[in-house]
Design a protein around this motif. Structure first.
Motif, short mmCIF file in Angstrom:
data_model
loop_
_atom_site.label_atom_id
_atom_site.label_comp_id
_atom_site.label_asym_id
_atom_site.label_seq_id
_atom_site.Cartn_x
_atom_site.Cartn_y
_atom_site.Cartn_z
N ILE B 133 68.30 5.01 26.03
CA ILE B 133 66.88 4.65 25.98
C ILE B 133 66.30 5.21 24.69
O ILE B 133 66.31 6.42 24.48
N ILE B 134 65.85 4.31 23.84
CA ILE B 134 65.30 4.73 22.55
C ILE B 134 63.79 4.91 22.73
O ILE B 134 63.16 4.05 23.32
N PRO B 135 63.11 5.94 22.25
CA PRO B 135 63.70 7.02 21.44
C PRO B 135 64.01 8.27 22.25
O PRO B 135 64.60 9.20 21.72
N ASP B 136 63.63 8.30 23.54
CA ASP B 136 63.68 9.59 24.24
C ASP B 136 65.08 10.01 24.67
O ASP B 136 65.44 11.17 24.58
N SER B 137 65.84 9.08 25.20
CA SER B 137 67.13 9.47 25.75
C SER B 137 68.24 8.58 25.18
O SER B 137 68.86 7.79 25.90
N PRO B 138 68.49 8.70 23.89
CA PRO B 138 69.52 7.85 23.29
C PRO B 138 70.92 8.28 23.71
O PRO B 138 71.10 9.41 24.18
N SER B 139 71.89 7.39 23.57
CA SER B 139 73.28 7.80 23.83
C SER B 139 74.17 7.26 22.72
O SER B 139 73.70 6.56 21.82
N GLY B 140 75.43 7.59 22.78
CA GLY B 140 76.40 7.08 21.82
C GLY B 140 76.03 7.38 20.39
O GLY B 140 75.59 8.47 20.05
N ILE B 141 76.22 6.36 19.54
CA ILE B 141 75.93 6.50 18.11
C ILE B 141 74.47 6.92 17.89
O ILE B 141 74.17 7.72 17.00
N ASN B 142 73.57 6.37 18.70
CA ASN B 142 72.15 6.71 18.53
C ASN B 142 71.91 8.20 18.70
O ASN B 142 71.11 8.80 17.98
N LEU B 143 72.61 8.78 19.65
CA LEU B 143 72.48 10.21 19.89
C LEU B 143 72.94 10.99 18.66
O LEU B 143 72.30 11.96 18.24
N LEU B 144 74.05 10.52 18.10
CA LEU B 144 74.58 11.16 16.90
C LEU B 144 73.57 11.08 15.76
O LEU B 144 73.34 12.04 15.03
N MET B 145 72.94 9.92 15.63
CA MET B 145 71.96 9.73 14.56
C MET B 145 70.75 10.61 14.77
O MET B 145 70.21 11.18 13.82
N LYS B 146 70.31 10.73 16.01
CA LYS B 146 69.17 11.59 16.30
C LYS B 146 69.51 13.03 15.91
O LYS B 146 68.72 13.72 15.26
N GLY B 147 70.71 13.46 16.29
CA GLY B 147 71.15 14.81 15.97
C GLY B 147 71.18 15.07 14.47
O GLY B 147 70.91 16.17 14.01
#
Lengths: 273, 304
Positions: B133-147
């Protein structure tokens, strides 16, 4: 560019590409080794704090029936189609008859067709002989649609055997079976290895026949069960990733230990042997 | 060869020939017959009465918005998959062919996806590209990008409905997964090709003072042309049939952004009992594959 710089750049690129190729393995291991408590989306890239086999135990319990089905399907199908391919390859390379090259080409086309185009009649046929939804039904299917590739690999292999060898056996009075048994079969082991690996891998990994020919979850091969695991209500990622590892493991083991022959099979699949 | 041996040989291969005649060519004709019938419900099939409706099912497909979307998706997926796999496969082959220490290990790493089932690839890459769920609870690649602080790059990946004309951007992650699976195979083809270039040609070019760049463009690339052609044909025909990967990774997606003819065929035939329409799609798929494969087979056998 100096030689040293060239080598350094080569290594950097090789490592970068390896990261791309190994990322799925990392994700698989990192997720599958987490416990139910620890597996959360926000931690998916982190390694488990303490490796747990909960995911594997549950995945194995859910898939063991299907893993067994896959073995029961793949072993007889591989054995039968290897021998069939060998004897066919012998005829199409050494015995030959009128139109035999043309007939071989027509057979070969069968390996490229989208199986969707034969699926509906195939299912009706299997229903009429009461093998629909059974492992033997899948075995027959894989043996028949494996004829083109197995014949091709053996034919290409026997083409390299000098004709004189077969001729000489004939002059000595050896008939069809004796020539095959005494001359060709003993030197066929490399070709058998290639064909066995090829058939084992492609039948194990196959999905379309598996999902349409079997409908009872207890009769389905593991590829179908893996996809169904994802379709269940709550996605337990650690179980699913452990399931993916279990599904991939048999073919990966074959690849790691017999990679050289695996590559030969791949190259044979590109028709020119 | 003695006559008796020949006759036995024919008898031995006869069952295989008959099996292929029935299970390939007979069944294809049967499917074609179904595609020209009105068997678009279970009751019509059960009655078993064959009614010929000509090419009406095909006409219906070409007026069906979903099928047109499928054709565009197939085209764009095929282009990305083919060019991506060939480019990456060639680069990998050239790198491995340099023969630096440990090349074999890298070769093994690049080729192992070939041993893995498409459904496994779909499952794993589906998890990696799962947008969350963008932007609050991303997963996968999105999570990596947020990090890493690239929050603006977070994207819905294979469930994105963005498109440029008929090109659905959601196909990009699917193509990446497919390239991951097949580029090692292309590498193996190119490696075999590179190793069959006669050493004398390489030496001669070296004597003429060819730089490694020139060697690549003027000697290696032209010599590898047949390999490139084979790779295109093999990848092309795999692409036309793409099914397992998408079925396991995304399915049709919102607005059919990742739908393919094979997926639609499967749903028509096995979910909504529209056997005639499903058969029509599979016949079209067969035609597409035949256009790619038949010239290839003909040329391969003319050489012998």
């Amino acid at each position: 560019m100096s030689k040293k710089a060239d080598i350094v750049i080569t290594y950097i690129l090789l490592v970068l590409f390896s990261v791309f190729f190994l990322t799925p393995i990392y994700v698989l291991l990192a997720t599958s080794l987490k416990s139910f408590k620890e597996v959360s989306i926000s931690a998916m890239w982190k390694l488990p704090s303490r490796p747990s086999f909960e995911g594997f135990v549950e995945a194995f319990n859910k898939l063991k029936m299907n893993l067994k089905n896959s073995f029961l399907m793949v072993i007889p199908a591989t054995v039968i189609s290897s021998f069939l391919g060998s004897i066919n390859g012998y005829v199409f390379s050494k015995v030959k008859f009128k139109w035999s090259n043309l007939i071989f080409a027509i057979i070969l086309f069968g390996m490229f067709i989208p199986y969707q185009s034969i699926l509906f009649p195939l299912i009706r046929f299997l229903q009429s002989i009461k093998l629909y939804g059974t492992i033997p039904g899948l075995v027959i299917t894989h043996v028949i649609y494996g004829i083109p590739i197995t014949t091709l690999i053996f034919r290409n292999y026997y083409m390299e055997v000098p004709d004189e060898l077969v001729e000489a056996a004939n002059i000595d009075g050896a008939g069809f079976f004796k020539t095959y048994w005494k001359i060709l079969l003993p030197i066929s082991i490399p070709a058998f290895v290639v064909v066995v690996i090829w058939q084992f891998t492609s039948i194990w990994n196959e999905f379309l026949f598996a999902v349409t020919i079997t409908n009872d979850p207890t009769k389905q091969p593991v590829t179908v069960a893996l996809v169904n695991l994802a379709g269940s209500q709550v996605v337990q990622w650690n179980v699913q990733m452990a399931g993916a590892i279990l599904t991939a493991l048999p073919t990966l083991i074959v690849y790691i230990f017999l990679g050289k022959y695996f590559i030969r099979g791949l190259l044979a699949g590109s028709v020119k042997g | 060869m003695r006559k008796k041996t020949k006759i036995i040989g024919i008898f031995i291969v006869l069952p295989s020939i008959v099996a292929i005649a029935i299970f390939v060519y007979g069944f294809i004709s049967w499917t074609f017959r179904v595609s020209t019938s009105d068997w678009n419900s279970f009751s019509k099939l059960a009655r078993g009465m064959y009614r010929f409706v000509g090419f009406r099912n095909y006409e219906r497909l070409f007026m069906d918005k979903r099928f047109i979307t499928d054709l565009w998706n197939l085209l764009f997926f095929t282009l990305m998959f083919m060019f991506g796999s060939i480019a990456l496969g060639l680069i990998l082959a050239l790198l491995v062919d340099k023969g630096v220490k440990g090349s074999r290990v890298f070769q093994t790493i690049f080729l192992y996806p070939m041993a893995v089932a498409f459904v496994v690839t779909g499952t794993v890459w589906g998890w990696i590209f799962n947008p969350g769920i963008i932007p609050d609870s991303p997963s996968g690649i999105n999570l990596l990008m947020k990090g890493l602080g690239f929050e603006s790059l977070m994207w819905k990946w294979y469930i994105s409905t963005e498109h440029i004309g008929p090109f659905n951007l959601a196909l990009i992650p699917v193509a990446i997964a497919a390239i991951w699976q097949m580029s090692g195979y292309v590498m193996a083809l190119y490696l075999a090709g590179l190793r069959s270039i006669p050493q004398s040609i390489i030496e001669a070019a070296k004597v003429d003072g060819a730089s490694s760049w020139k060697m690549f463009w003027k000697v290696k690339i032209p010599m590898l042309k047949p390999v490139t052609l084979s790779a295109m044909i093999i990848l092309g025909h795999i692409s036309l049939k793409v099914f397992d990967l998408i079925y396991a990774m995304t399915g049709s997606g919102p607005n059919n952004v990742t739908d393919m003819p094979a997926i639609y065929m499967f749903e028509l035939t096995f979910r909504s009992n529209k056997y005639a329409l499903g058969s029509a799609i599979s016949i079209l798929m067969l035609l597409a594959v035949a256009i790619v494969i038949v010239p290839y087979l003909v040329s391969a056998f003319k050489k012998e």
